[in-house]
Design an enzyme around this catalytic site. Structure first.
Site, PDB file in Angstrom:
ATOM      1  N   HIS A 156     -14.360   0.519  -5.610  1.00  0.00           N
ATOM      2  CA  HIS A 156     -14.151   1.704  -6.455  1.00  0.00           C
ATOM      3  C   HIS A 156     -15.493   2.299  -6.902  1.00  0.00           C
ATOM      4  O   HIS A 156     -15.734   3.506  -6.752  1.00  0.00           O
ATOM      5  CB  HIS A 156     -13.294   1.327  -7.672  1.00  0.00           C
ATOM      6  CG  HIS A 156     -13.062   2.457  -8.629  1.00  0.00           C
ATOM      7  ND1 HIS A 156     -11.908   3.205  -8.624  1.00  0.00           N
ATOM      8  CD2 HIS A 156     -13.846   2.973  -9.619  1.00  0.00           C
ATOM      9  CE1 HIS A 156     -11.990   4.136  -9.572  1.00  0.00           C
ATOM     10  NE2 HIS A 156     -13.152   4.014 -10.198  1.00  0.00           N
ATOM     11  N   GLU A 157     -16.366   1.456  -7.419  1.00  0.00           N
ATOM     12  CA  GLU A 157     -17.632   1.972  -7.978  1.00  0.00           C
ATOM     13  C   GLU A 157     -18.546   2.508  -6.882  1.00  0.00           C
ATOM     14  O   GLU A 157     -19.282   3.474  -7.112  1.00  0.00           O
ATOM     15  CB  GLU A 157     -18.321   0.899  -8.833  1.00  0.00           C
ATOM     16  CG  GLU A 157     -17.487   0.380 -10.023  1.00  0.00           C
ATOM     17  CD  GLU A 157     -16.978   1.479 -10.964  1.00  0.00           C
ATOM     18  OE1 GLU A 157     -17.631   2.541 -11.070  1.00  0.00           O
ATOM     19  OE2 GLU A 157     -15.910   1.278 -11.595  1.00  0.00           O
ATOM     20  N   HIS A 195     -12.286  10.402  -9.546  1.00  0.00           N
ATOM     21  CA  HIS A 195     -11.005   9.691  -9.543  1.00  0.00           C
ATOM     22  C   HIS A 195      -9.919  10.422  -8.762  1.00  0.00           C
ATOM     23  O   HIS A 195      -9.924  11.640  -8.644  1.00  0.00           O
ATOM     24  CB  HIS A 195     -10.553   9.444 -10.986  1.00  0.00           C
ATOM     25  CG  HIS A 195     -11.387   8.392 -11.642  1.00  0.00           C
ATOM     26  ND1 HIS A 195     -11.630   8.354 -12.985  1.00  0.00           N
ATOM     27  CD2 HIS A 195     -12.043   7.319 -11.103  1.00  0.00           C
ATOM     28  CE1 HIS A 195     -12.400   7.313 -13.263  1.00  0.00           C
ATOM     29  NE2 HIS A 195     -12.673   6.668 -12.131  1.00  0.00           N
TER      30      HIS A 195
END
Ligand SMILES: *[C@@H]1O[C@H](CO)[C@@H](O)[C@H](O)[C@H]1NC(C)=O
Ligand SMILES: *[C@@H]1O[C@H](CO)[C@@H](O)[C@H](O)[C@H]1NC(C)=O
Ligand SMILES: *[C@@H]1O[C@H](CO)[C@@H](O)[C@H](O)[C@H]1NC(C)=O
Ligand SMILES: [Zn+2]
Ligand SMILES: [Zn+2]
Length: 307
Positions: free
Chosen positions: A264-265, A274
């Site tokens: 995700h990061e 997002h």
């Protein structure tokens, strides 16, 4: 009984008496000892416009942190417990982003979603919602309004800069290195990027570290649960894990999966914001004990940004 014998006897009795209390305290600690920073939301369930309930100001702070609410100069309203029209409108936006019924009330489903552990990067930056981009041109699907998004201004790495180096700050827990390396491999397999680990953390393009509470970048972490990690948009390169989480290398109940959070990061480091697609790696929340890979939505997003 002489006084010399009495003292140890008394101490021992006291110890026996206190033992259950001590045991209870330990039990309570393992169960409720570290309540989630989002726990306050539970008690606000059912609130709606016109209410004045203790801790509404915490809800306002929560929505401000994730970009849904800004009182600007109106500081008194930011800190009071009045459920006003701005709060109602912020909750409606949150509900739209998370595919909930836009009631503007703090109903059970909204509370449950808001309490989920999540990425600390705001869903909305400078009024640009990171979750419903409305870029219909990327896809002809009718669902295309709800998918991947980019940061405002669409920052990205220059075309010539596709070989990126990454480094861990000295003192980083050794068990994080392989999960992060695997996450980089996954992104490399789906993009034109190539990643190489270096020990030169001063000159590396990407720098990874574990940080606790206020760590000097204006986005403090919050202890166990709550926010788990954050990373900056291109070409900043900083990726911080919350050091106070229960992290795990393998998918383990009760612990956060290092590799999934890294996926995700790294998405943020490459320029993705997002996504409102729940299966996407760029969806803001992840539960303890859960893992995820890249979703078609993530791959479409990164291709759209770089092609
Ligand atoms: C402050 O908020 C109130 C509503 O709570 C609004 O009526 C007022 O216009 C706001 N003032 C400013 C300066 O934004
Ligand atoms: C948000 O807006 C402010 C002022 O307009 C600007 O200085 C800042 O760089 C913007 N932030 C982002 C992330 O675009
Ligand atoms: C941390 O995770 C382990 C599994 O890796 C689990 O057994 C333990 O209960 C968790 N601790 C807390 C405080 O949640
Ligand atoms: Zn995020
Ligand atoms: Zn940070």
């Amino acid at each position: 009984m002489g006084s010399k014998a009495f003292l140890p006897f008394f101490s021992f009795t006291l110890f026996l008496l206190l033992l259950p209390l001590l045991f209870q305290a330990v039990l309570a600690h393992s169960k409720h000892g570290n309540p989630s920073p989002f726990e306050f939301l539970q008690h606000l369930q059912g609130c709606h416009k016109g209410d004045k309930v203790k801790d509404i100001h915490k809800l306002k702070k929560y929505l401000e942190n994730f970009g849904y609410l800004s009182y600007d100069q109106n500081k008194t309203h930011a800190n009071d417990d009045d459920f006003d029209e701005f709060l109602e409108s912020a909750i409606k936006t949150y509900q739209l982003n998370y595919h909930l019924k836009a009631t503007g009330k703090l109903d059970a489903k909204t509370v449950s979603k808001m309490m989920s552990p999540r990425c600390a990067v705001p869903d909305i930056i400078n009024g640009t919602t990171g979750m419903r981009s409305g870029k219909k041109s990327h896809s002809k699907s009718v669902h295309s309004v709800s998918h991947y998004t980019f940061f405002p201004g669409e920052p990205k790495w220059p075309a010539s800069k596709f070989r990126l180096t990454y480094a861990f700050l000295p003192g980083t827990r050794a068990d994080a290195i392989s999960p992060v390396a695997r996450a980089f491999q996954t992104w490399a397999a789906n993009t034109h990027f190539r990643f190489r680990r270096t020990r030169d953390y001063v000159n590396a393009d990407i720098v990874i570290s574990f940080e606790s509470f206020d760590h000097g970048d204006g986005s403090p972490f919050d202890g166990p649960d709550g926010t788990l990690a954050h990373a900056f948009a291109p070409t900043d390169g900083r990726f911080h894990y919350d050091a106070d989480e229960n992290w795990s290398v393998n998918v383990t109940p009760g612990a956060y999966h290092l590799e999934t959070v890294a996926l995700h990061e790294i998405g943020h480091l490459l320029g993705l914001h997002h996504s409102s697609v729940e299966g996407a790696i760029m969806y803001p929340s992840i539960m303890a004990g859960a893992s995820k890979g890249l979703h078609a939505d993530d791959i479409q997003g990164i291709k759209a940004l770089y092609n």
